[in-house]
Design a protein around this motif. Sequence first.
Motif, PDB file in Angstrom:
ATOM      1  N   GLN A  18     -59.323 -13.077  31.733  1.00 50.33           N
ATOM      2  CA  GLN A  18     -58.242 -12.566  32.302  1.00 50.33           C
ATOM      3  C   GLN A  18     -58.761 -11.056  32.528  1.00 50.33           C
ATOM      4  N   HIS A  19     -59.823 -10.795  32.170  1.00 55.02           N
ATOM      5  CA  HIS A  19     -60.102  -9.453  32.474  1.00 55.02           C
ATOM      6  C   HIS A  19     -61.722  -9.553  33.284  1.00 55.02           C
ATOM      7  N   ARG A  20     -62.146 -10.762  33.923  1.00 53.69           N
ATOM      8  CA  ARG A  20     -63.153 -10.915  34.679  1.00 53.69           C
ATOM      9  C   ARG A  20     -62.680 -11.033  36.166  1.00 53.69           C
ATOM     10  N   ARG A  21     -63.173 -10.338  36.960  1.00 54.38           N
ATOM     11  CA  ARG A  21     -63.166 -10.527  38.500  1.00 54.38           C
ATOM     12  C   ARG A  21     -62.999 -12.203  38.990  1.00 54.38           C
ATOM     13  N   PRO A  22     -62.299 -12.501  39.586  1.00 56.76           N
ATOM     14  CA  PRO A  22     -62.236 -13.804  40.139  1.00 56.76           C
ATOM     15  C   PRO A  22     -63.540 -14.035  41.386  1.00 56.76           C
ATOM     16  N   ASP A  31     -61.743  -1.677  43.180  1.00 51.81           N
ATOM     17  CA  ASP A  31     -61.516  -0.323  43.212  1.00 51.81           C
ATOM     18  C   ASP A  31     -60.192  -0.062  43.677  1.00 51.81           C
ATOM     19  N   ALA A  32     -59.850  -0.584  44.772  1.00 48.28           N
ATOM     20  CA  ALA A  32     -58.503  -0.153  45.173  1.00 48.28           C
ATOM     21  C   ALA A  32     -57.250  -0.854  44.368  1.00 48.28           C
ATOM     22  N   LEU A  33     -57.713  -2.085  43.755  1.00 50.49           N
ATOM     23  CA  LEU A  33     -56.416  -2.354  42.795  1.00 50.49           C
ATOM     24  C   LEU A  33     -56.563  -1.430  41.644  1.00 50.49           C
ATOM     25  N   GLY A  34     -57.699  -0.882  41.197  1.00 55.38           N
ATOM     26  CA  GLY A  34     -57.757   0.247  39.995  1.00 55.38           C
ATOM     27  C   GLY A  34     -56.745   1.300  40.306  1.00 55.38           C
ATOM     28  N   THR A  35     -57.137   1.639  41.807  1.00 58.95           N
ATOM     29  CA  THR A  35     -56.371   2.905  42.007  1.00 58.95           C
ATOM     30  C   THR A  35     -54.870   2.679  41.916  1.00 58.95           C
ATOM     31  N   LEU A  36     -54.488   1.754  42.476  1.00 59.35           N
ATOM     32  CA  LEU A  36     -52.977   1.326  42.460  1.00 59.35           C
ATOM     33  C   LEU A  36     -52.511   1.139  41.155  1.00 59.35           C
ATOM     34  N   SER A  37     -53.025   0.719  40.300  1.00 58.99           N
ATOM     35  CA  SER A  37     -52.777   0.550  38.880  1.00 58.99           C
ATOM     36  C   SER A  37     -52.709   1.957  38.257  1.00 58.99           C
ATOM     37  N   GLU A  38     -53.590   2.737  38.535  1.00 58.70           N
ATOM     38  CA  GLU A  38     -53.822   4.207  38.065  1.00 58.70           C
ATOM     39  C   GLU A  38     -52.617   4.968  38.523  1.00 58.70           C
ATOM     40  N   LEU A 116     -44.558  -4.385  43.808  1.00 53.16           N
ATOM     41  CA  LEU A 116     -45.842  -4.120  44.810  1.00 53.16           C
ATOM     42  C   LEU A 116     -47.010  -4.262  44.147  1.00 53.16           C
ATOM     43  N   GLU A 117     -47.063  -3.661  43.096  1.00 48.37           N
ATOM     44  CA  GLU A 117     -48.218  -3.743  42.158  1.00 48.37           C
ATOM     45  C   GLU A 117     -48.576  -5.023  41.885  1.00 48.37           C
ATOM     46  N   ARG A 118     -47.677  -5.699  41.241  1.00 43.05           N
ATOM     47  CA  ARG A 118     -47.805  -7.012  40.642  1.00 43.05           C
ATOM     48  C   ARG A 118     -48.302  -7.940  42.027  1.00 43.05           C
ATOM     49  N   ALA A 119     -47.732  -7.944  43.175  1.00 43.82           N
ATOM     50  CA  ALA A 119     -47.946  -8.773  44.171  1.00 43.82           C
ATOM     51  C   ALA A 119     -49.209  -8.571  44.733  1.00 43.82           C
ATOM     52  N   ALA A 120     -49.864  -7.428  44.700  1.00 50.05           N
ATOM     53  CA  ALA A 120     -51.099  -6.907  45.161  1.00 50.05           C
ATOM     54  C   ALA A 120     -52.390  -7.675  44.122  1.00 50.05           C
ATOM     55  N   ARG A 121     -52.008  -7.682  42.853  1.00 53.16           N
ATOM     56  CA  ARG A 121     -52.765  -8.243  42.080  1.00 53.16           C
ATOM     57  C   ARG A 121     -52.746  -9.826  42.081  1.00 53.16           C
ATOM     58  N   ASP A 122     -51.360 -10.356  42.202  1.00 54.51           N
ATOM     59  CA  ASP A 122     -51.398 -11.812  42.478  1.00 54.51           C
ATOM     60  C   ASP A 122     -52.148 -12.237  43.744  1.00 54.51           C
ATOM     61  N   ARG A 128     -54.677 -10.964  37.735  1.00 54.98           N
ATOM     62  CA  ARG A 128     -55.307 -10.307  36.760  1.00 54.98           C
ATOM     63  C   ARG A 128     -55.369  -8.803  36.647  1.00 54.98           C
ATOM     64  N   ARG A 129     -55.106  -8.077  35.474  1.00 56.61           N
ATOM     65  CA  ARG A 129     -54.825  -6.724  35.355  1.00 56.61           C
ATOM     66  C   ARG A 129     -56.239  -6.058  34.935  1.00 56.61           C
ATOM     67  N   HIS A 130     -56.253  -4.762  35.259  1.00 57.42           N
ATOM     68  CA  HIS A 130     -57.368  -3.832  34.418  1.00 57.42           C
ATOM     69  C   HIS A 130     -58.652  -4.263  34.800  1.00 57.42           C
ATOM     70  N   LEU A 131     -59.160  -5.030  35.797  1.00 56.21           N
ATOM     71  CA  LEU A 131     -60.340  -5.335  36.147  1.00 56.21           C
ATOM     72  C   LEU A 131     -61.292  -4.198  36.257  1.00 56.21           C
ATOM     73  N   PHE A 132     -60.926  -3.116  36.757  1.00 58.14           N
ATOM     74  CA  PHE A 132     -61.724  -1.885  37.058  1.00 58.14           C
ATOM     75  C   PHE A 132     -62.031  -1.516  35.738  1.00 58.14           C
ATOM     76  N   GLU A 133     -61.233  -1.345  34.703  1.00 60.43           N
ATOM     77  CA  GLU A 133     -61.278  -0.615  33.385  1.00 60.43           C
ATOM     78  C   GLU A 133     -62.081  -1.713  32.587  1.00 60.43           C
ATOM     79  N   ALA A 134     -62.003  -3.132  32.719  1.00 63.03           N
ATOM     80  CA  ALA A 134     -62.839  -3.916  32.055  1.00 63.03           C
ATOM     81  C   ALA A 134     -64.175  -3.836  32.317  1.00 63.03           C
ATOM     82  N   GLU A 135     -64.543  -3.700  33.737  1.00 64.93           N
ATOM     83  CA  GLU A 135     -65.960  -3.587  34.091  1.00 64.93           C
ATOM     84  C   GLU A 135     -66.304  -2.267  33.566  1.00 64.93           C
TER      85      GLU A 135
END
Length: 152
Positions: A18-22, A31-38, A116-122, A128-135
């Motif tokens: 769940q923390h590995r990028r597809p 990076d964009a998803l990480g900024t959206l999560s931030e 909208l944050e969830r829709a972007a991740r989906d 998947r959440r926190h991919l930027f942080e996991a990496e």
Amino acid sequence: MTESGESRESRADGPDEQHRRPDGLDDATVDALGTLSEALEVVEHARGLLYGFHRLTGKADLTLGDAVDKLREAGHTDLADRIERELLGRNVIEGRWTFQIVEDFDDGYYALFRDLERAARDELAAGRRHLFEAEMKEERRTHGEPGHEARP
């Protein structure tokens, strides 16, 4: 070796699935998803402060009621009456107590932001959440060192 050049052992030692990028997800999107999560985390913090404002304002009004009672008991009836009439139970903004502000925020801006944050991740990262942080964790931790494990 995997397509990314990692050995199977390093992948087993790395983040869970769940923390590995597809496959095919690029750095710019991560990076964009990480900024959206931030940004969502900042809104979560703001929401906590709003609830703090709600609780503190309510506590102040209850304490103000005690002060009114004490002023009245001390013989300052006119002042107690004025504070009770003009301030006790007053709206904090036009037409609203803080519970109404909290509800409007939760049901409007906050709900839309989360959706909208969830829709972007989906749409972009299989939910998947926190991919930027996991990496980042993988880059920064010392593999094989106690306290630097990839997973609990």
